[in-house]
Motif scaffolding. Structure first.
Motif, PDB file in Angstrom:
ATOM      1  N   LEU A 134       0.845  -1.206   0.000  1.00  0.00           N
ATOM      2  CA  LEU A 134       0.000   0.000   0.000  1.00  0.00           C
ATOM      3  C   LEU A 134       0.875   1.249   0.000  1.00  0.00           C
ATOM      4  O   LEU A 134       2.006   1.211   0.487  1.00  0.00           O
ATOM      5  CB  LEU A 134      -0.882   0.021   1.254  1.00  0.00           C
ATOM      6  CG  LEU A 134      -2.000  -1.009   1.350  1.00  0.00           C
ATOM      7  CD1 LEU A 134      -2.679  -0.922   2.712  1.00  0.00           C
ATOM      8  CD2 LEU A 134      -3.021  -0.793   0.239  1.00  0.00           C
ATOM      9  N   VAL A 135       0.327   2.352  -0.510  1.00  0.00           N
ATOM     10  CA  VAL A 135       1.072   3.622  -0.490  1.00  0.00           C
ATOM     11  C   VAL A 135       1.336   4.046   0.961  1.00  0.00           C
ATOM     12  O   VAL A 135       2.365   4.605   1.291  1.00  0.00           O
ATOM     13  CB  VAL A 135       0.277   4.738  -1.209  1.00  0.00           C
ATOM     14  CG1 VAL A 135       1.191   5.871  -1.605  1.00  0.00           C
ATOM     15  CG2 VAL A 135      -0.476   4.192  -2.405  1.00  0.00           C
ATOM     16  N   VAL A 136       0.337   3.789   1.800  1.00  0.00           N
ATOM     17  CA  VAL A 136       0.488   4.063   3.233  1.00  0.00           C
ATOM     18  C   VAL A 136       1.093   2.807   3.857  1.00  0.00           C
ATOM     19  O   VAL A 136       0.526   1.729   3.749  1.00  0.00           O
ATOM     20  CB  VAL A 136      -0.877   4.344   3.891  1.00  0.00           C
ATOM     21  CG1 VAL A 136      -0.705   4.736   5.347  1.00  0.00           C
ATOM     22  CG2 VAL A 136      -1.623   5.407   3.127  1.00  0.00           C
ATOM     23  N   ALA A 137       2.243   2.952   4.506  1.00  0.00           N
ATOM     24  CA  ALA A 137       2.923   1.766   5.033  1.00  0.00           C
ATOM     25  C   ALA A 137       3.569   2.085   6.373  1.00  0.00           C
ATOM     26  O   ALA A 137       3.572   3.224   6.835  1.00  0.00           O
ATOM     27  CB  ALA A 137       3.988   1.287   4.035  1.00  0.00           C
ATOM     28  N   GLY A 138       4.108   1.058   6.984  1.00  0.00           N
ATOM     29  CA  GLY A 138       4.920   1.223   8.188  1.00  0.00           C
ATOM     30  C   GLY A 138       4.178   1.895   9.329  1.00  0.00           C
ATOM     31  O   GLY A 138       3.031   1.570   9.635  1.00  0.00           O
ATOM     32  N   ALA A 139       4.858   2.869   9.944  1.00  0.00           N
ATOM     33  CA  ALA A 139       4.303   3.538  11.124  1.00  0.00           C
ATOM     34  C   ALA A 139       2.999   4.257  10.799  1.00  0.00           C
ATOM     35  O   ALA A 139       2.050   4.248  11.582  1.00  0.00           O
ATOM     36  CB  ALA A 139       5.323   4.527  11.684  1.00  0.00           C
ATOM     37  N   LEU A 177      -1.693  -8.539  11.606  1.00  0.00           N
ATOM     38  CA  LEU A 177      -0.679  -9.436  11.029  1.00  0.00           C
ATOM     39  C   LEU A 177       0.011  -8.742   9.864  1.00  0.00           C
ATOM     40  O   LEU A 177      -0.647  -8.240   8.951  1.00  0.00           O
ATOM     41  CB  LEU A 177      -1.348 -10.733  10.571  1.00  0.00           C
ATOM     42  CG  LEU A 177      -2.023 -11.512  11.712  1.00  0.00           C
ATOM     43  CD1 LEU A 177      -2.862 -12.667  11.174  1.00  0.00           C
ATOM     44  CD2 LEU A 177      -0.988 -12.022  12.708  1.00  0.00           C
ATOM     45  N   VAL A 178       1.339  -8.704   9.922  1.00  0.00           N
ATOM     46  CA  VAL A 178       2.121  -7.999   8.892  1.00  0.00           C
ATOM     47  C   VAL A 178       3.317  -8.848   8.459  1.00  0.00           C
ATOM     48  O   VAL A 178       3.676  -9.823   9.127  1.00  0.00           O
ATOM     49  CB  VAL A 178       2.638  -6.629   9.413  1.00  0.00           C
ATOM     50  CG1 VAL A 178       1.487  -5.715   9.768  1.00  0.00           C
ATOM     51  CG2 VAL A 178       3.572  -6.810  10.604  1.00  0.00           C
ATOM     52  N   GLY A 179       3.962  -8.428   7.367  1.00  0.00           N
ATOM     53  CA  GLY A 179       5.192  -9.067   6.930  1.00  0.00           C
ATOM     54  C   GLY A 179       6.331  -8.750   7.883  1.00  0.00           C
ATOM     55  O   GLY A 179       6.314  -7.721   8.565  1.00  0.00           O
ATOM     56  N   ALA A 180       7.338  -9.650   7.930  1.00  0.00           N
ATOM     57  CA  ALA A 180       8.430  -9.507   8.905  1.00  0.00           C
ATOM     58  C   ALA A 180       9.133  -8.160   8.796  1.00  0.00           C
ATOM     59  O   ALA A 180       9.497  -7.555   9.812  1.00  0.00           O
ATOM     60  CB  ALA A 180       9.430 -10.649   8.723  1.00  0.00           C
ATOM     61  N   THR A 181       9.308  -7.666   7.574  1.00  0.00           N
ATOM     62  CA  THR A 181      10.060  -6.411   7.421  1.00  0.00           C
ATOM     63  C   THR A 181       9.281  -5.200   7.933  1.00  0.00           C
ATOM     64  O   THR A 181       9.840  -4.152   8.197  1.00  0.00           O
ATOM     65  CB  THR A 181      10.419  -6.167   5.936  1.00  0.00           C
ATOM     66  OG1 THR A 181       9.199  -6.206   5.179  1.00  0.00           O
ATOM     67  CG2 THR A 181      11.371  -7.228   5.416  1.00  0.00           C
ATOM     68  N   GLU A 182       7.970  -5.354   8.052  1.00  0.00           N
ATOM     69  CA  GLU A 182       7.115  -4.241   8.489  1.00  0.00           C
ATOM     70  C   GLU A 182       6.889  -4.219  10.000  1.00  0.00           C
ATOM     71  O   GLU A 182       6.362  -3.250  10.548  1.00  0.00           O
ATOM     72  CB  GLU A 182       5.744  -4.348   7.806  1.00  0.00           C
ATOM     73  CG  GLU A 182       5.740  -4.012   6.333  1.00  0.00           C
ATOM     74  CD  GLU A 182       5.435  -2.538   6.136  1.00  0.00           C
ATOM     75  OE1 GLU A 182       6.400  -1.745   6.137  1.00  0.00           O
ATOM     76  OE2 GLU A 182       4.258  -2.175   6.003  1.00  0.00           O
ATOM     77  N   SER A 187       4.420  -1.772  14.424  1.00  0.00           N
ATOM     78  CA  SER A 187       4.230  -1.827  15.888  1.00  0.00           C
ATOM     79  C   SER A 187       4.360  -0.441  16.505  1.00  0.00           C
ATOM     80  O   SER A 187       3.567  -0.058  17.373  1.00  0.00           O
ATOM     81  CB  SER A 187       5.269  -2.743  16.549  1.00  0.00           C
ATOM     82  OG  SER A 187       5.153  -4.030  16.044  1.00  0.00           O
ATOM     83  N   GLY A 188       5.362   0.302  16.066  1.00  0.00           N
ATOM     84  CA  GLY A 188       5.544   1.667  16.585  1.00  0.00           C
ATOM     85  C   GLY A 188       4.341   2.530  16.264  1.00  0.00           C
ATOM     86  O   GLY A 188       3.843   3.285  17.119  1.00  0.00           O
ATOM     87  N   GLY A 189       3.849   2.427  15.036  1.00  0.00           N
ATOM     88  CA  GLY A 189       2.675   3.211  14.636  1.00  0.00           C
ATOM     89  C   GLY A 189       1.435   2.824  15.419  1.00  0.00           C
ATOM     90  O   GLY A 189       0.641   3.685  15.809  1.00  0.00           O
ATOM     91  N   VAL A 190       1.275   1.528  15.679  1.00  0.00           N
ATOM     92  CA  VAL A 190       0.120   1.063  16.459  1.00  0.00           C
ATOM     93  C   VAL A 190       0.194   1.618  17.887  1.00  0.00           C
ATOM     94  O   VAL A 190      -0.813   2.052  18.458  1.00  0.00           O
ATOM     95  CB  VAL A 190       0.027  -0.479  16.457  1.00  0.00           C
ATOM     96  CG1 VAL A 190      -0.878  -0.983  17.578  1.00  0.00           C
ATOM     97  CG2 VAL A 190      -0.496  -0.964  15.103  1.00  0.00           C
ATOM     98  N   ALA A 191       1.405   1.645  18.454  1.00  0.00           N
ATOM     99  CA  ALA A 191       1.554   2.195  19.816  1.00  0.00           C
ATOM    100  C   ALA A 191       1.140   3.666  19.847  1.00  0.00           C
ATOM    101  O   ALA A 191       0.392   4.102  20.730  1.00  0.00           O
ATOM    102  CB  ALA A 191       2.998   2.031  20.293  1.00  0.00           C
ATOM    103  N   THR A 192       1.603   4.425  18.856  1.00  0.00           N
ATOM    104  CA  THR A 192       1.224   5.839  18.770  1.00  0.00           C
ATOM    105  C   THR A 192      -0.283   5.987  18.556  1.00  0.00           C
ATOM    106  O   THR A 192      -0.951   6.771  19.242  1.00  0.00           O
ATOM    107  CB  THR A 192       1.964   6.524  17.600  1.00  0.00           C
ATOM    108  OG1 THR A 192       3.370   6.340  17.790  1.00  0.00           O
ATOM    109  CG2 THR A 192       1.660   8.010  17.537  1.00  0.00           C
TER     110      THR A 192
END
Ligand code: BES
Ligand code: MN
Ligand code: ZN
Length: 517
Positions: A134-139, A177-182, A187-192
């Motif tokens: 997705l264009v929106v990724a990671g945190a 559930l995400v890919g290992a590299t993500e 996780s950091g984004g979910v905490a925020t």
């Protein structure tokens, strides 16, 4: 047998709860966890899977869903029962629309749409996945998911005694559930996002609470409890005697008609941090607005417990900033009063001497918000802040101007205004700017006092903003009129519910993060 109310208290995972009227105030909300995996390889009893509108379903699902029934347009949901080994028992597919249009707001809305469907299955845990690439990724992705899940899941059931177990069921945890590299970034984004989402939930609960249970002393007590829950926030409450002694003429005038005395609530975070900017937040804490002697007619009074929504946004933003440990010195000021008609009420024609020494000619007791805020804005200046950001359910005219789709922004400083507009846009808590030209400031000048509290009906939101600017001195000042966005009889977005929206919390939290980021 212990009563259900006490059972809830015992279950509170933070190990701390406050009961008022027997009802716990702190929530133990849905947890959001992140781990490596894929919903299509998960044997969860309930799964959620975001799906793009321009992508075909995988073979394992294509046989269960008619393509025409699920096109993947934004927020469309369909429940699939795959009956295949290694797939969830029930899978909620939720549409994300076209790939190139996916942004944080799409993700928040999709998460909210799906969690409501998933909750209906009555299971304790839910697995969730999103398409890769997705264009929106990671945190950014993790944060949007968490905010969407928490806000979409929000309900105000405190006073419902007649619900079945199915109706009152709450999901305990969502496993993203995400890919290992993500993993780390998400996780950091979910905490925020969990902190931000719960800040909004906190504000919504305060606003949805009936006026009879959040009189100014009670609203102040909620701040004291916030300080106990989040010890980096220190709280000071000025009672009516201190307000009298220090000359808070605006708050006292508006509070006079009520049997519940006014309060001035001061919250502070980060006073001991070095080399950080100071920002003052000021929020209208009108716990119930009857209009006073200019009593509201028809159904204009019905939802006026929401008139402390600006104050609630300040509480929520303080909580978020402190929990995120932002490098900022943040001061939250909430003048709080109840506007009631009685033999002691302030009157049209009265002249009020405010904390600043400036005088206000009261032309209408229903334009009370600006009168209490005058003291808060003046008080803010003693902190010598880089900016004052004020939030209030100030004018019905804001609803006429912008409907329920934007908060009205007025500012004496364009770079502050630009920062708030950008923050609102990215957080999905939008504002739109109205001018504060000199001509408008002329409109609030009075013949017999320095300013008058009524200059309408033309430009009603702007003249209210111009009135406030008079009390902000030379400090860069922004006024956010959340009258239209703080309360919705009918929700506009999937992550809203009827009633309080918590408007302003995400906008201000994002502004502060951008400021120090
Ligand atoms: N709290 C109201 C504004 C309001 C209206 C908030 C609708 C939320 C929804 C405010 O105190 C008020 O009564 N404003 C008056 C001002 C007028 C008398 C100049 C209004 O907007 O009518
Ligand atoms: Mn009013
Ligand atoms: Zn009001």
């Amino acid at each position: 047998m212990i009563s259900p109310a006490f059972a809830h208290l015992a279950l509170n995972s933070v190990g701390y709860a406050v009961a008022y009227c027997g009802i716990p105030f702190w929530r133990n909300d849905m947890k959001i966890e992140v781990s490596v995996g894929s919903v299509l390889e998960s044997a969860a009893s309930v799964g959620i899977l975001g799906w793009l509108g321009d992508t075909d379903l995988p073979d394992s699902l294509a046989s269960s869903v008619e393509a025409a029934d699920f096109t993947g347009k934004p927020n469309q949901t369909v429940v699939v029962y795959p009956r295949t080994e290694g797939l969830p028992t029930r899978l909620v597919l939720v549409g994300l629309g076209e790939a190139d249009k996916v942004d944080g707001e799409r993700i928040r809305q999709a998460a909210a749409s799906a969690i409501r469907v998933a909750r209906g299955f009555g299971e304790a845990t839910v697995a969730m996945g999103l398409p890769e690439g997705l264009v929106v990724a990671g945190a950014e992705l993790g944060e949007a998911v968490a905010v969407g899940l928490l806000l979409g899941n929000y309900r105000f059931l405190r006073y419902r005694t007649n619900l079945s177990d199915a109706e009152s069921h709450e999901i305990e945890a969502v496993e993203v559930l995400v890919g290992a590299t993500e993993l780390d970034a998400v996780s950091g984004g979910v905490a925020t996002g969990t902190i931000v989402g719960n800040g909004v939930v906190f504000a919504r609960d305060l606003v949805n609470t009936p006026g009879a249970e959040k009189t100014p002393p009670q609203l102040a007590q909620r701040a004291v409890e916030l300080g106990e829950q989040v010890p980096s926030i220190s709280v000071t409450v000025l009672d009516e005697n201190e307000l009298e002694a220090q000359g808070f003429g605006g708050v006292l005038a508006v509070g006079k008609g009520s049997d519940s005395p006014p309060r001035f609530i001061i919250m502070e975070y980060g006073a001991d941090l070095e080399g950080v900017p100071t920002v003052c937040l000021v929020g209208k804490g009108l716990t119930f607005d009857s209009g006073g002697l200019n009593i509201k007619v028809g159904d204009f009074m019905t939802n006026m417990k929401n008139d402390m929504g600006g104050g609630a946004a300040v509480y929520g933003a303080m909580k978020v900033a402190a929990e995120l440990q932002l490098p900022v010195h943040l001061v939250g000021l909430v003048p709080s009063a109840e506007n009631m008609p009685s033999g002691r009420s302030f009157r049209p024609g009265d002249v009020v001497t405010t904390l600043s020494g400036s005088t206000i000619e009261v032309l209408n007791t229903d334009a009370e918000g600006r009168v209490i805020l005058s003291d808060g804005l003046h008080y803010a200046q003693r902190y010598n802040p880089a900016a004052i950001v004020e939030l209030s359910t100030l004018t019905g005219a804001a609803i006429i101007a912008l409907a329920h789709h934007a908060t009205g922004l007025m500012s004496t400083d364009q770079s502050l205004a630009d920062a708030l507009l950008a923050a609102g846009e990215s957080a999905g808590d939008r504002a739109w700017q109205l001018p504060l030209w000199e001509e408008y400031r002329e409109m609030v000048k009075s013949e017999i006092a320095d300013v008058k509290n009524l200059a309408g009906p033309a430009g009603g939101s702007i003249t209210a903003g111009a009135f406030l600017a008079h009390f902000a001195g030379d400090v860069p000042f922004a006024h956010l009129d959340i009258a239209a966005t703080g309360w919705l009889d009918k929700p506009v977005k999937p992550y809203q519910a009827a009633g309080a929206t918590g408007a302003g919390v995400r906008l201000v939290a994002q502004y502060l993060r951008d400021l120090v980021g």
